[in-house]
Design an enzyme around this catalytic site. Sequence first.
Site, PDB file in Angstrom:
ATOM      1  N   TYR A  77       1.499  11.078  10.620  1.00  0.00           N
ATOM      2  CA  TYR A  77       1.004  10.409   9.416  1.00  0.00           C
ATOM      3  C   TYR A  77       0.491  11.403   8.379  1.00  0.00           C
ATOM      4  O   TYR A  77       0.264  11.039   7.228  1.00  0.00           O
ATOM      5  CB  TYR A  77      -0.084   9.401   9.792  1.00  0.00           C
ATOM      6  CG  TYR A  77       0.427   8.316  10.714  1.00  0.00           C
ATOM      7  CD1 TYR A  77       1.323   7.360  10.249  1.00  0.00           C
ATOM      8  CD2 TYR A  77       0.055   8.271  12.042  1.00  0.00           C
ATOM      9  CE1 TYR A  77       1.818   6.380  11.090  1.00  0.00           C
ATOM     10  CE2 TYR A  77       0.540   7.291  12.885  1.00  0.00           C
ATOM     11  CZ  TYR A  77       1.416   6.344  12.407  1.00  0.00           C
ATOM     12  OH  TYR A  77       1.909   5.379  13.248  1.00  0.00           O
ATOM     13  N   HIS A 114       2.985   7.644  21.422  1.00  0.00           N
ATOM     14  CA  HIS A 114       3.533   6.746  20.413  1.00  0.00           C
ATOM     15  C   HIS A 114       4.751   5.957  20.869  1.00  0.00           C
ATOM     16  O   HIS A 114       4.896   4.783  20.533  1.00  0.00           O
ATOM     17  CB  HIS A 114       3.879   7.511  19.140  1.00  0.00           C
ATOM     18  CG  HIS A 114       4.388   6.610  18.046  1.00  0.00           C
ATOM     19  ND1 HIS A 114       3.561   5.731  17.402  1.00  0.00           N
ATOM     20  CD2 HIS A 114       5.631   6.439  17.524  1.00  0.00           C
ATOM     21  CE1 HIS A 114       4.275   5.050  16.501  1.00  0.00           C
ATOM     22  NE2 HIS A 114       5.519   5.462  16.563  1.00  0.00           N
TER      23      HIS A 114
END
Length: 396
Positions: A2, A62
């Site tokens: 991110y 993730h």
Amino acid sequence: FYGNEEEVGAAIRDSGIPREELYLASKVWTDNIFQGRTAVRTQVEKTLADLGTNYIDLYCVHWPVPGKHVDAYLELEACQREGLIRSLGVSNYALEDYTELMEHATIKPVINQIEVNPFLYRKNTLTFFESQGVKIQSYRALRDGKAFDHPVVVQVATAAGKTPAQVLGRWCVQKGFIYIPKSVKRERMEENAAVFDWTLDATQMAKLDSLTSEAHLATFKELYRNNQIEVNPFLYRKRTIAALENDGVRIQAYRALRDGKAFTHPAVAELAARYGKSPAQILGRWCVQKGFIYIPKSVQRKRMVENKEVFDFELAAEDVERLDGLTTGAAIETFRDLYRKCVNRDTPLDGTMDGVKMDITEDDSVLASGSVDPGSSVPFGLPERRQSWIWYALAP
């Protein structure tokens, strides 16, 4: 992934808020999971350095990267034993991914982060994880705002005196899921957070529950039956495409126009001149004639209009073949080098599913594996209830 940990760390330092009053969460991304335990640890250490802290409250895997996610989780367990991480979590895990993980892990993940909202309320999946003591953390709880005008949501919001976003958020909270809305606007953040001082009644909850129809689940599953990969005359991976189409997986082509970088190629330019079309239309028409789902993109209206005008003419067979020939061995090798770190993305569908894991062999062929020994040669297949996005290249 991110790209905001340094900025968050700076904000924490500037805020003056004591560290113990903050709950910090992050995750290890797929490329580091694929590279192995050393890369996972390196990422954890970078996260700590960027955030300016000596521990993080929650760290997640993730994606359940086939053949790699268990080792990644075990490395996070080691980091937890050293005091670098307080709690462990996973994201996008299906039932069989979790089962595989727990055959090796000694510490249960505290959360599984998956998409949950009234329009995608997968009871079997949710019930399973809740039975295992794994909390569900919901992303896309607000469906990116795309359900704010749904009649049922609007009706419930009006009756409750709340906004549609607050209704969807309250549904999530009342179901016991961890609610993590996101926004870059302060007023939206405040609105989204105002979901804890009121309740929806049983009738309103039932109305929202019913918004997940069989059609919605079918749409969700169908989304993952399409495999979105780069396809154009300069990257035409015949074996990959044939294998997927043989299993009923539609190919959706991104970079069909190669970001405009092939518009001046002699073969493309010559065909464009001969057909009285633009180079973009030649590349788009090739894609359509091959039977791929064509999704060009542009922010300019005139380009959008140009790109869609590919359905009123046809390339001759010899011209299609000429474009086919633009994929060279060097192009395939460049692609392999670029995507060697990318991984199969498993989709957590509803209920218990027979899983197919994808692995990569020494010659970069993708093979399916399940109950077979790793590395053994088995037929390539995607079962109906568990489709995948495959980012690896098969042998051309």
